[in-house]
Design a protein around this motif. Structure first.
Motif, mmCIF file in Angstrom:
data_model
loop_
_atom_site.group_PDB
_atom_site.id
_atom_site.type_symbol
_atom_site.label_atom_id
_atom_site.label_comp_id
_atom_site.label_asym_id
_atom_site.label_seq_id
_atom_site.Cartn_x
_atom_site.Cartn_y
_atom_site.Cartn_z
ATOM 1 N N ASP A 239 0.854 -1.178 -0.174
ATOM 2 C CA ASP A 239 -0.073 -0.040 -0.015
ATOM 3 C C ASP A 239 1.023 1.278 0.113
ATOM 4 O OD1 ASP A 239 -2.004 1.737 0.310
ATOM 5 O OD2 ASP A 239 -2.350 1.304 2.286
ATOM 6 N N ASP A 240 1.054 2.035 -1.074
ATOM 7 C CA ASP A 240 1.959 3.041 -1.302
ATOM 8 C C ASP A 240 1.372 4.404 -1.656
ATOM 9 O OD1 ASP A 240 4.768 3.253 -0.757
ATOM 10 O OD2 ASP A 240 5.546 2.432 -2.449
ATOM 11 N N PRO A 241 0.613 4.784 -1.070
ATOM 12 C CA PRO A 241 -0.038 6.203 -1.445
ATOM 13 C C PRO A 241 0.954 7.448 -1.509
ATOM 14 C CG PRO A 241 -1.002 5.766 0.599
ATOM 15 C CD PRO A 241 -0.374 4.278 0.191
ATOM 16 N N TYR A 242 1.895 7.214 -0.752
ATOM 17 C CA TYR A 242 2.786 8.385 -0.278
ATOM 18 C C TYR A 242 4.394 8.264 -1.074
ATOM 19 C CZ TYR A 242 -0.294 8.482 3.487
ATOM 20 O OH TYR A 242 -1.336 8.605 4.165
ATOM 21 N N TYR A 243 4.413 6.977 -2.199
ATOM 22 C CA TYR A 243 5.551 6.827 -2.810
ATOM 23 C C TYR A 243 5.965 7.918 -3.513
ATOM 24 C CZ TYR A 243 8.825 4.365 -5.749
ATOM 25 O OH TYR A 243 10.207 4.023 -6.491
ATOM 26 N N PHE A 244 5.143 8.646 -4.093
ATOM 27 C CA PHE A 244 5.563 9.917 -5.023
ATOM 28 C C PHE A 244 5.961 11.304 -4.264
ATOM 29 C CE2 PHE A 244 3.572 7.011 -8.007
ATOM 30 C CZ PHE A 244 4.707 6.498 -8.738
ATOM 31 N N LEU A 245 5.634 11.058 -2.781
ATOM 32 C CA LEU A 245 5.865 12.166 -2.155
ATOM 33 C C LEU A 245 7.331 12.009 -1.197
ATOM 34 C CD1 LEU A 245 2.370 12.899 -0.614
ATOM 35 C CD2 LEU A 245 3.528 13.836 -2.536
ATOM 36 N N GLN A 246 8.392 11.484 -1.949
ATOM 37 C CA GLN A 246 9.758 11.178 -1.418
ATOM 38 C C GLN A 246 10.579 12.617 -1.613
ATOM 39 O OE1 GLN A 246 11.960 7.480 -2.020
ATOM 40 N NE2 GLN A 246 9.968 6.852 -3.131
ATOM 41 N N PHE A 247 11.026 12.945 -0.513
ATOM 42 C CA PHE A 247 11.758 14.300 -0.540
ATOM 43 C C PHE A 247 13.071 14.278 0.112
ATOM 44 C CE2 PHE A 247 7.916 14.685 1.627
ATOM 45 C CZ PHE A 247 8.410 14.657 3.167
ATOM 46 N N GLY A 248 13.390 12.900 0.431
ATOM 47 C CA GLY A 248 14.943 12.959 1.204
ATOM 48 C C GLY A 248 15.166 13.695 2.496
ATOM 49 N N THR A 351 8.408 19.092 -3.949
ATOM 50 C CA THR A 351 9.187 20.137 -3.265
ATOM 51 C C THR A 351 8.337 20.836 -2.363
ATOM 52 O OG1 THR A 351 10.032 20.594 -5.565
ATOM 53 C CG2 THR A 351 10.123 22.448 -4.114
ATOM 54 N N ALA A 352 7.018 21.032 -2.509
ATOM 55 C CA ALA A 352 6.112 21.856 -1.546
ATOM 56 C C ALA A 352 6.139 20.828 -0.162
ATOM 57 C CB ALA A 352 4.814 21.628 -2.150
ATOM 58 N N TYR A 353 6.013 19.709 -0.259
ATOM 59 C CA TYR A 353 6.039 18.805 1.047
ATOM 60 C C TYR A 353 7.359 18.882 1.723
ATOM 61 C CZ TYR A 353 1.130 17.323 0.430
ATOM 62 O OH TYR A 353 -0.066 17.183 0.368
ATOM 63 N N ALA A 354 8.581 18.727 1.240
ATOM 64 C CA ALA A 354 9.868 19.103 1.741
ATOM 65 C C ALA A 354 9.987 20.174 2.522
ATOM 66 C CB ALA A 354 10.897 18.925 0.543
ATOM 67 N N ALA A 355 9.431 21.421 1.836
ATOM 68 C CA ALA A 355 9.360 22.627 2.595
ATOM 69 C C ALA A 355 8.638 22.674 3.898
ATOM 70 C CB ALA A 355 9.040 23.667 1.482
#
Length: 486
Positions: A239-248, A351-355
Motif C-alpha cells: 500500500d504505497d499512496p505516499y511513494y511519489f511524495l519522497q523528498f529526502g 518540493t512543496a512537502y519538503a518545505a
C-alpha cells in the motif's frame, strides 16, 4: 494480460510464479458472472439487446470542461458527448456501464507510467482500475484470508486497513518496527515460529512515508523484507499512496529548502514491485494524495491471473470506479499534461512537502525540546512523535487527559492508539503537516507544548488560550461547465 501490457514486457522476462495456491478456497472456485460468461463481449456488428444498459441519448451531460493548473498557465480540458477527446473516450462511453478493468485510456496511461516508474521484472503484469486504496486493501486481503485467518501487519498501521480486517474477521499479527519500518529479523522470527491453526499467507505494508510513523524503508530494508517473503511464501500487499511524495533528508544545517531542480535529481527509493521477481507483490496506488482524495480513483498492479480475480471482485461490488472521474483523469494525464507534465506535477508536490516538512521539524525542535522525540521523515505527510509526559507517564489516564488538554488549547493531533494492533508502548502523537497553513505550525506547537506541560504538572491549564489566527480561506475550486453553463 492486455495487449498494451504485453507491449511493455521486456524481451526475455520470466512469467510470474503461480501463487494461486495461496488463494482461499472460495477465491479459487470463484468464477466470472454467469451472465457475462454466457454473453461474452458483443461486437459492433451485433444488434445488442442483451445488456440492461440505458440509451446514451438519455444522458443529460453533453459537454464537460474544467480549468486545470499547468506548469506555465491554467489550461482547459474538455470531454465531448459523442466523440473522443484526444485519447480519452467520449462522455457517452464514460457514463455507460463498463467492465471491472477500468476505462481503456485510463489504464493505458497507468500501464505506461508503471513501466517507467517501477520497471516490473516479470512479463505478465497488468494494472486494473480501483476506487482508492481502502477498497483495494479489502479486496487484496479477501484473496488470501478468510474469517479466522491471520495477516501480518506493521506494529503501527493504517486504521482504515485495520477496520477492514476487523470487518472481515481477519486477525492482524503485528511485527515490530524501527525508524525504517518493519524489522526483517522480527518478520522472519514471527513466520518461523508461527503456530496458528492456518498458515500465514500475506502481509500488509506501507513502505514509504508510512502511516502513521512516517518511516520509509531503504532499498536494503526492502530487499531484506522481500527475501523473508520469498522464504516463507508470503504475498506482500504494498500500500504505497505516499511513494511519489519522497523528498529526502533535510538539507545540512537547516539551510535553504531544496529547489524543484534539486528534487528532480533525487532518485526515488525503488518500490517493492520493482524488486519483485516472483509476482508476489500486489501494489496499490492511489490518486488521493497526488491529485485529490475524492476523485476516488487509483490502480492495482499485479500478475494478470490475479487481475482476473480483482476484476470479478470489482464487478461484484463497485463494478468499476466512476467512468466520469476516470475520463477526467485520463484527459488530464494523457492529453493535457502527458508523462512529462505529470512528472513535473509530482516534483512540484515533492518540493512543496519538503518545505513543509523542513519548517515543521524546525519548529518542533524549537517548541518541544525535551518533550518529544522523533525521526525526521523523508517521505509522506506525517511526523511521529513520542511524547515525554514526565511523572504522569505511568498514569493510564495520561493520554486521554493530554488529548482533552489539547482540545482545550485548540490543537489536535492523532494519538497512537487507533494505529496500534496491541498495547501502545508509550505515548505517541501523529502530526500531519500537509493540510494546515504553514502559519499555523508555530501556534499549533505552542499549544501542544502548553498541553503537555499541564499533564506533566508544571503549568496549570486554567483556561484555553485565545485563538491566534483567522480561519483559512479554501483554495478556489476548478471551474466546471456543463452544457455551456458555469
Amino acid at each position: 494480460m492486455s495487449p498494451d501490457s504485453a507491449k511493455t514486457a521486456m524481451a526475455g522476462q520470466p512469467l510470474a510464479k503461480d501463487l494461486s495456491h495461496l488463494f482461499i478456497p472460495a477465491q479459487r472456485a470463484h468464477q466470472k458472472s454467469p451472465f457475462k460468461a454466457v454473453m461474452g463481449n458483443p461486437t459492433l456488428e451485433m444488434i445488442n439487446m442483451a445488456g440492461g444498459m440505458p440509451s446514451p441519448s438519455t444522458f443529460p451531460l453533453v459537454q464537460l470542461q474544467a480549468t486545470v493548473r499547468t506548469a506555465g498557465q491554467d489550461g482547459t480540458l474538455s470531454l465531448e458527448r459523442t466523440q473522443s477527446s484526444g485519447t480519452t473516450e467520449s462522455l457517452d462511453k464514460l457514463l455507460q456501464y463498463n467492465d471491472g478493468r477500468g476505462m481503456d485510456s485510463y489504464c493505458r496511461f497507468l500501464r505506461r507510467f508503471t513501466e517507467l516508474a517501477h520497471r516490473p521484472q516479470y512479463a505478465d503484469w497488468d494494472v486494473i482500475a480501483s476506487c482508492g486504496n481502502t477498497d483495494s486493501i479489502a479486496k487484496a486481503v479477501s484473496l488470501f484470508c478468510q474469517q479466522g485467518d491471520h495477516i501480518i501487519v506493521e506494529q503501527f498501521s493504517f486504521p482504515g486497513a485495520l477496520c477492514s480486517l476487523k470487518f472481515a474477521n481477519v486477525k492482524p499479527v503485528a511485527v515490530s518496527m524501527d525508524s525504517e519500518g518493519v524489522v526483517p529479523e522480527a518478520l522472519d522470527g514471527l513466520c518461523s515460529s508461527w503456530a496458528g491453526a492456518t498458515p500465514l499467507r500475506a502481509m500488509y505494508l506501507v513502505p514509504t512515508g508510512q502511516n502513521p510513523t512516517g518511516a520509509t524503508m531503504s532499498l536494503e530494508r526492502r530487499q531484506a523484507v522481500y527475501a523473508v517473503a520469498q522464504k516463507h511464501d508470503l504475498v506482500i500487499i504494498e500500500d504505497d499512496p505516499y511513494y511519489f511524495l519522497q523528498f529526502g533528508p533535510i538539507p545540512a544545517g537547516q539551510g535553504a529548502d531544496a529547489t524543484i531542480d534539486e528534487i528532480r535529481q533525487q532518485p526515488l527509493v525503488p518500490s517493492l514491485l520493482s524488486l519483485d521477481t516472483d509476482g508476489r507483490v500486489i501494489r496499490l496506488d492511489s490518486f488521493s494524495k497526488i491529485l485529490a482524495p475524492n476523485l476516488r480513483c487509483g490502480w492495482i498492479t499485479a500478475p494478470a491471473y490475479m487481475q482476473d480475480r480483482f476484476q470479478i471482485l470489482n464487478e461484484s461490488t463497485i463494478l468499476q470506479p466512476s467512468g466520469l472521474t476516470q475520463g477526467v483523469i485520463s484527459r488530464l494525464l494523457n492529453d493535457t499534461w502527458g508523462i512529462e507534465g505529470w512528472n513535473e506535477h509530482l516534483c512540484t508536490l515533492r518540493t512543496a512537502y519538503a518545505a513543509r516538512r523542513n519548517l515543521f521539524v524546525k519548529l518542533v525542535s524549537k517548541h518541544l525540546a525535551g518533550l518529544a522525540t522523533f525521526t525526521v521523515p523523508t517521505s509522506g505527510m506525517f511526523l511521529w512523535m513520542k511524547i515525554d509526559l514526565g511523572p504522569a507517564a505511568a498514569d493510564p489516564t495520561a493520554m486521554p487527559r493530554l488529548l482533552d488538554a489539547m482540545k482545550k488549547c485548540g490543537v489536535m493531533m492523532a494519538p497512537g492508539m487507533p494505529f496500534s494492533v496491541g498495547p501502545v508502548p508509550g505515548h505517541f502523537l501523529r502530526a500531519a503537516f500537509a493540510l494546515a497553513d504553514t502559519d499555523m505550525f508555530e501556534p499549533a506547537l505552542q499549544r501542544l507544548a502548553l498541553a503537555i506541560a499541564a499533564i506533566r504538572g508544571s503549568t496549570p491549564l486554567d483556561a484555553p488560550p485565545a485563538m491566534c489566527a483567522e480561519p483559512i480561506e479554501p483554495a478556489a475550486p476548478a471551474r466546471i461547465a456543463v452544457n455551456g453553463s458555469t
